[in-house]
Design a protein around this motif. Structure first.
Motif, short mmCIF file in Angstrom:
data_model
loop_
_atom_site.label_atom_id
_atom_site.label_comp_id
_atom_site.label_asym_id
_atom_site.label_seq_id
_atom_site.Cartn_x
_atom_site.Cartn_y
_atom_site.Cartn_z
N SER A 66 21.19 -39.33 58.73
CA SER A 66 21.04 -39.79 57.51
C SER A 66 20.27 -39.07 56.47
CB SER A 66 20.49 -41.18 57.33
OG SER A 66 19.19 -41.29 57.62
N LEU A 67 19.51 -37.77 57.10
CA LEU A 67 18.61 -37.18 56.40
C LEU A 67 19.48 -35.93 55.59
CD1 LEU A 67 15.78 -36.04 55.66
CD2 LEU A 67 16.05 -34.29 57.47
N ILE A 68 19.28 -36.19 54.08
CA ILE A 68 19.75 -35.15 53.21
C ILE A 68 18.49 -34.38 52.66
CG2 ILE A 68 20.86 -34.54 51.06
CD1 ILE A 68 22.22 -37.49 51.35
N GLU A 69 18.21 -33.18 53.23
CA GLU A 69 17.11 -32.52 52.76
C GLU A 69 17.29 -31.76 51.48
OE1 GLU A 69 15.83 -29.61 55.54
OE2 GLU A 69 13.98 -28.85 54.31
N PHE A 70 16.30 -31.77 50.55
CA PHE A 70 16.07 -30.92 49.11
C PHE A 70 15.23 -29.81 49.32
CE2 PHE A 70 15.47 -35.71 47.91
CZ PHE A 70 16.86 -35.77 48.02
N ILE A 71 16.10 -28.63 48.89
CA ILE A 71 15.38 -27.43 49.15
C ILE A 71 15.23 -27.03 50.55
CG2 ILE A 71 14.04 -25.57 48.06
CD1 ILE A 71 13.52 -27.05 45.81
N GLY A 72 16.02 -27.06 51.29
CA GLY A 72 15.98 -26.80 52.55
C GLY A 72 15.83 -25.26 53.04
N PRO A 73 15.35 -25.04 54.27
CA PRO A 73 15.09 -23.55 54.61
C PRO A 73 16.41 -22.41 54.19
CG PRO A 73 15.38 -25.11 56.68
CD PRO A 73 15.38 -25.81 55.35
N GLY A 74 17.51 -23.02 54.02
CA GLY A 74 18.63 -22.20 53.59
C GLY A 74 18.27 -21.57 52.39
N GLN A 75 17.60 -22.29 51.52
CA GLN A 75 17.20 -21.80 50.29
C GLN A 75 15.99 -20.69 49.99
OE1 GLN A 75 18.19 -23.71 47.12
NE2 GLN A 75 19.88 -24.61 48.52
#
Lengths: 239, 312
Positions: free
Chosen positions: B36-45
């Protein structure tokens, strides 16, 4: 020095007393409004015993008075002792900050006046928990002093001082904290403090925390405001 | 009631995973409903700290914190998890701003709670001014969110504990769950020893550290309302329990907290050691507390320990 500052702030008289490093009292502004006054003096460490008196002073005033609140700061860091930590110093410091924040957002604007030293947890619980933090020339806030930083970072003092010239982000000092947006303004020692206080009170910034925007404007923290805003936007979209 | 089959495996994995040992991402993966986790500004950014390169230090693509949205027993929650293995989980400019932004959104929505998985030594010294100010902004954002009706729950059981300004943010939360290794304090043992001498605090005396700052003491003192065993499932259950217990914030809470803390000073202000406090609280064999297994300790704490409910 504190006596002169208080005299210059409140020429019409005050009932501010200093007891074991803690400042408690109130004063009358020239407009007739009563201002609650509290703080830490004589570079005293902020421990559980000091914090509980300060928070109590503010809570006693809520519901009784209606004026703004002044927090004077010349402190050491938080008191570093086994006893203070054993008794839950983090809760006492947080409580003081919470009481100040609650007052500020409920009609009792808070102003911090940094006139001496302060550091770490003591600064978080006092000046940094107010709406507007003002510095007086000569104030020496230090999140961490350079010798301790040298120890942790394993860099020489010379190397740190060299790096400090190019960035305000780690080195101690009032102007560095002003660039970050932590200190809103620096008053003049040459002019009447009462005049400067009253000018601030008639043109007080809104209660909304805008220190990250201020830090960006002044070039000290270029990313904080943007990152916070982006996370906020993403979080609002996910619903 | 029998759990649906698909939920059994994650719960077992969460039960057998040490919260202390796990990474921030693993903690979140097992704490929240699966997937269920939606990450904000994850490591991809790749939003890294702009300051670490001044010190030739390695950056991390998430700057040591995961913030996002997920579900807990089906209900929406915002989450933030610090990675204690990156720079001791310390607060820097980007790291802190992520949590600030999350709390500001929570305040605007008003109904979605925030779980903060603390794992921090406090301010990141290489960006001390930005980190200190980030903590001040987070404290204000926590209180503004709580004033708007948001429940902010702190979960503390990581390697780096919850020190420095992290301890102050924890003190601002609506409620805390803590495990035995989850230390909560302002000054760390080494800092006290360096500044005040080994006579004041011997940082190498691990038993002293645990009983002064550790989760058992914080639970008995009433600083934390729930004691969790050191596994992710226990923290999940603790979070659910606390979300059910926390009431609205207001001035009455602060007045009650003033009384609670002043009372603590009156009752225990002269105690020289945690053992003396536990004895004064009415624990017959206080010496045995550090050795008690979690289930026995929880039973004891529920019988004797104080709580800070409605008084923080």
């Amino acid at each position: 020095m504190l006596d002169e500052i208080i005299a210059s702030l409140f020429p019409d008289g005050h009932e501010v007393r200093r007891d074991k490093g803690v400042i408690l009292g109130s004063a009358t502004l020239r407009s007739g409004v009563r201002m609650l006054v509290l703080g830490v003096a004589d570079r005293t460490a902020l421990g559980v015993d000091e914090a509980i008196r300060l928070s109590g002073h503010v809570l006693d005033s809520i519901g009784r008075d209606s004026g703004p609140i002044l927090v004077l700061v010349d402190s050491d860091s938080q008191r570093m002792s086994k006893r203070d930590e054993l008794l839950g110093l983090n809760e006492f410091l947080a409580h003081l900050a919470k009481v100040l924040i609650h007052a500020d957002t409920n009609g009792r604007p808070t102003i911090g006046l940094l006139y001496g030293h302060s550091a770490a947890g003591a600064l978080l619980a006092t000046g940094l928990a107010t709406r507007v933090l003002v510095g007086l020339p000569g104030a020496e806030p230090a999140v961490m002093d350079l010798p301790s930083m040298a120890k942790v970072t394993k860099l020489s003092m010379e190397a740190l001082q060299e790096k400090a010239k190019s960035t305000p982000v780690f080195a101690p000092g009032l102007s560095n904290l002003a660039q970050m947006g932590a200190v809103h303004m620096i008053w003049s020692n040459a002019a009447s403090l009462a005049d400067q206080l009253e000018a601030l009170l008639v043109d007080l910034p809104a209660a909304r925390d805008q220190r990250d925007a201020l830090g960006k404007e002044r070039g000290g923290r270029l990313k904080a405001a943007e990152i916070a805003e982006r996370v906020r936007d993403l979080a609002l979209q996910v619903r | 009631m029998t759990a649906p089959l698909k939920d059994v495996a994650p719960a077992e994995r969460a039960r057998s995973t040490s919260f202390y040992e796990a990474s921030a991402r693993t903690r979140l993966e097992l704490l929240l409903d699966a997937g269920s986790l939606i990450e904000f500004i994850g490591p991809g950014q790749r939003e890294v700290s702009p300051h670490l390169k001044i010190f030739d230090l390695p950056e991390q693509f998430d700057d040591g914190i995961v913030v996002g949205h997920g579900r807990l027993d089906g209900s929406p929650v915002f989450v933030a998890a610090q990675e204690g293995r990156f720079m001791g989980g310390a607060f820097g400019e980007v790291h802190g701003a992520k949590l600030t932004g999350l709390l500001r959104a929570a305040r605007e929505i008003g109904t979605v709670p925030v779980l903060v998985l603390f794992d921090t030594g406090g301010v990141r010294l290489q960006e001390a001014n930005a980190g200190e100010l980030a903590i001040a902004e987070i404290m204000r954002a926590v209180m503004e969110a709580r004033s708007a009706g948001v429940k902010v729950i702190g979960l503390i059981g990581g390697r780096s504990g919850c020190y420095g300004g992290g301890g102050l943010i924890a003190g601002c939360c609506s409620a805390l769950a803590v495990s035995e290794p989850g230390r909560i304090a302002v000054s760390g043992p080494e800092v006290i020893e360096t500044n005040r001498g080994v006579e004041e605090f011997d940082s190498r005396d691990r038993a002293l550290v645990w009983r002064t700052m550790g989760g058992k003491h914080r639970r008995l003192l009433g600083a934390a309302d729930v004691f969790a065993d050191d596994n992710v499932q226990d923290f999940r259950e603790a979070a659910l329990e606390l979300l059910g217990l926390v009431g609205p914030f207001g001035l009455d809470r602060l007045k009650a907290e003033q009384d609670r803390l002043a009372g603590r000073l009156r009752s225990f202000g002269a105690c020289g050691d945690a053992i003396d406090i536990w004895t004064a609280e009415g624990i017959a064999d206080a010496q045995a507390v550090p050795e008690l297994p979690a289930d026995q300790f929880i039973a004891l704490a529920n019988r004797i320990g104080r709580t800070s409910r409605d008084a923080r």
